[in-house]
Enzyme design. Sequence first.
Site, PDB file in Angstrom:
ATOM      1  N   TYR A 142      41.061  46.672  35.445  1.00 35.52           N
ATOM      2  CA  TYR A 142      40.085  47.078  36.612  1.00 35.52           C
ATOM      3  C   TYR A 142      40.855  48.575  37.138  1.00 35.52           C
ATOM      4  O   TYR A 142      39.739  49.127  37.679  1.00 35.52           O
ATOM      5  CB  TYR A 142      40.870  46.140  37.638  1.00 35.52           C
ATOM      6  CG  TYR A 142      39.730  45.198  37.070  1.00 35.52           C
ATOM      7  CD1 TYR A 142      39.892  43.850  36.727  1.00 35.52           C
ATOM      8  CD2 TYR A 142      38.896  44.457  38.935  1.00 35.52           C
ATOM      9  CE1 TYR A 142      38.686  42.959  37.185  1.00 35.52           C
ATOM     10  CE2 TYR A 142      38.585  43.522  39.670  1.00 35.52           C
ATOM     11  CZ  TYR A 142      37.947  42.619  38.235  1.00 35.52           C
ATOM     12  OH  TYR A 142      38.256  41.239  38.319  1.00 35.52           O
ATOM     13  N   LYS A 192      44.319  37.816  25.276  1.00 34.00           N
ATOM     14  CA  LYS A 192      43.914  37.582  23.683  1.00 34.00           C
ATOM     15  C   LYS A 192      45.038  38.353  22.507  1.00 34.00           C
ATOM     16  O   LYS A 192      44.605  39.780  22.192  1.00 34.00           O
ATOM     17  CB  LYS A 192      43.364  38.085  23.327  1.00 34.00           C
ATOM     18  CG  LYS A 192      41.411  36.885  24.474  1.00 34.00           C
ATOM     19  CD  LYS A 192      41.136  35.850  23.690  1.00 34.00           C
ATOM     20  CE  LYS A 192      40.020  36.621  23.112  1.00 34.00           C
ATOM     21  NZ  LYS A 192      39.342  35.268  21.459  1.00 34.00           N
ATOM     22  N   ASP A 225      40.104  32.510  25.610  1.00 36.27           N
ATOM     23  CA  ASP A 225      38.781  31.607  25.457  1.00 36.27           C
ATOM     24  C   ASP A 225      39.144  30.397  24.986  1.00 36.27           C
ATOM     25  O   ASP A 225      38.632  29.707  26.016  1.00 36.27           O
ATOM     26  CB  ASP A 225      38.415  32.206  23.953  1.00 36.27           C
ATOM     27  CG  ASP A 225      38.861  32.684  22.473  1.00 36.27           C
ATOM     28  OD1 ASP A 225      39.908  32.392  22.769  1.00 36.27           O
ATOM     29  OD2 ASP A 225      38.871  32.748  22.485  1.00 36.27           O
ATOM     30  N   ASP A 249      40.627  36.842  37.192  1.00 37.36           N
ATOM     31  CA  ASP A 249      38.601  36.561  37.519  1.00 37.36           C
ATOM     32  C   ASP A 249      38.159  35.474  37.029  1.00 37.36           C
ATOM     33  O   ASP A 249      37.603  35.343  37.732  1.00 37.36           O
ATOM     34  CB  ASP A 249      38.187  37.986  37.361  1.00 37.36           C
ATOM     35  CG  ASP A 249      36.856  38.118  38.291  1.00 37.36           C
ATOM     36  OD1 ASP A 249      37.164  37.339  39.435  1.00 37.36           O
ATOM     37  OD2 ASP A 249      36.084  38.549  37.809  1.00 37.36           O
ATOM     38  N   ASP A 253      37.203  31.643  38.435  1.00 39.66           N
ATOM     39  CA  ASP A 253      36.326  30.804  39.005  1.00 39.66           C
ATOM     40  C   ASP A 253      36.089  29.558  38.376  1.00 39.66           C
ATOM     41  O   ASP A 253      35.682  29.192  39.115  1.00 39.66           O
ATOM     42  CB  ASP A 253      34.711  31.842  38.993  1.00 39.66           C
ATOM     43  CG  ASP A 253      34.283  32.985  39.428  1.00 39.66           C
ATOM     44  OD1 ASP A 253      35.198  33.006  40.854  1.00 39.66           O
ATOM     45  OD2 ASP A 253      33.082  33.483  39.735  1.00 39.66           O
TER      46      ASP A 253
HETATM   47  C1  IPM Z   1      37.588  38.855  43.584  1.00 39.96           C
HETATM   48  C2  IPM Z   1      36.032  39.166  42.689  1.00 39.96           C
HETATM   49  C3  IPM Z   1      36.859  40.633  43.062  1.00 39.96           C
HETATM   50  C4  IPM Z   1      37.132  40.525  41.739  1.00 39.96           C
HETATM   51  C5  IPM Z   1      35.249  41.778  43.298  1.00 39.96           C
HETATM   52  C6  IPM Z   1      34.896  40.967  44.886  1.00 39.96           C
HETATM   53  C7  IPM Z   1      35.908  43.180  43.292  1.00 39.96           C
HETATM   54  O1  IPM Z   1      35.244  38.960  41.862  1.00 39.96           O
HETATM   55  O2  IPM Z   1      38.149  38.313  43.864  1.00 39.96           O
HETATM   56  O3  IPM Z   1      37.615  37.027  42.337  1.00 39.96           O
HETATM   57  O4  IPM Z   1      36.651  41.040  40.707  1.00 39.96           O
HETATM   58  O5  IPM Z   1      37.937  40.782  41.776  1.00 39.96           O
HETATM   59 MG    MG Z   2      36.076  36.986  40.864  1.00 43.46          MG
END
Ligand code: IPM
Ligand code: MG
Length: 368
Positions: A142, A192, A225, A249, A253
């Site tokens: 990032y 990884k 993975d 990230d 999710d």
């Molecule tokens: C998260 C989001 C952020 C990230 C975005 C909005 C920059 O996806 O906090 O998970 O990628 O970190």
């Molecule tokens: Mg995210």
Amino acid sequence: MANPSLLILAGDGIGPEVMAEVKKIIGWMGAKRGIRFDVNEDLVGGCAYDAHGTPLTDATMAKAQEVDAVLLGAVGGPKYDKLDFSVKPERGLLRLRKEMDLFSNLRPAQCFDALADFSSLKREVVAGLDIVIVRELTSGVYFGEPRGIFKEGNERVGINTQRYTESEITRVAKSAFELARKRGNKVCSMEKANVMESGILWRDVVQEVHDRDYPDVELSHMYADNGAMQLVRWPKQFDVIVTDNLFGDVLSDCAAMLTGSLGMLPSASLGAPMANGRPKALYEPVHGSAPDISGQGKANPIACILSFAMALRYSFDLGEEATRVEKAVEKVLADGVRTTDLMGPEGGTPVSTSQMGDAVLAALDASL
Ligand code: IPM
Ligand code: MG
């Protein structure tokens, strides 16, 4: 003594809608529990760009550095998709994380019993799930340099750099081990190492930190993975997962969806201790600005409410009040109160964002 201070940055899309419900709970804490906060509000993301031409002004950044905790709603939206990268709404959030040095991002994925049937996975796979992903938040791909889109011969090349120093890995590993000691005492580190040098270093350093300072915690390593696969196969094998910024990230999710809805998941981003001994901190829901439903009263405020509960616990040492909020949410869900995102195939009548907030308030009243 001065009241503890909060900076609210509700942001874009559903951010202000879900934050409105958190404000009700902040008000409730003052009125019913005598716990008062000095609350300041400001802009972040697209709305800040609209007002000031930047997703985060220096003045707002300075305020964020001063307060005991920042509460953030969400940033971004299609209106801003075409903006130059440097002023995109997301840059505001990334600047806050970087300049506050919030290196440890706690993303719990907890499955509320009342929602176990909402997961895309079988009930027995997710019921009772309670894991935390600790995502490194201020480094890795990032932020690594060099980065950019460059000309190479007659074509363009896009470059980002995955970069981790030992000290960056050490501090996030420590925060994961500390957290594990307060929970199930188990850490799984994901990288990884089979294809990336930064992954080899990650694995070595996590192991060294473990052997030196946390030999009592159970530690395992997994390729990321495989980790993604194991998360959907049998997530209850995990307690705390520690991983880098990008894997974190993606994996968070995935973990969030195990619980039935992205609208349920809070997060805490913590940095080094301030003068008062509490960590520098920003709290935000894992979900985004959800432009498709914004302004319709459909958003689920629970992730944002639970993020405030995390603030009570980690920034203000009010663990009991945090539990009170969490229990109130649990009760509301057990009572069958559902926002649109929590509607099962059998249907029913969803409540609005503010009705959900009111239901949590009523449950809080009942807890007294
Ligand atoms: C998260 C989001 C952020 C990230 C975005 C909005 C920059 O996806 O906090 O998970 O990628 O970190
Ligand atoms: Mg995210």
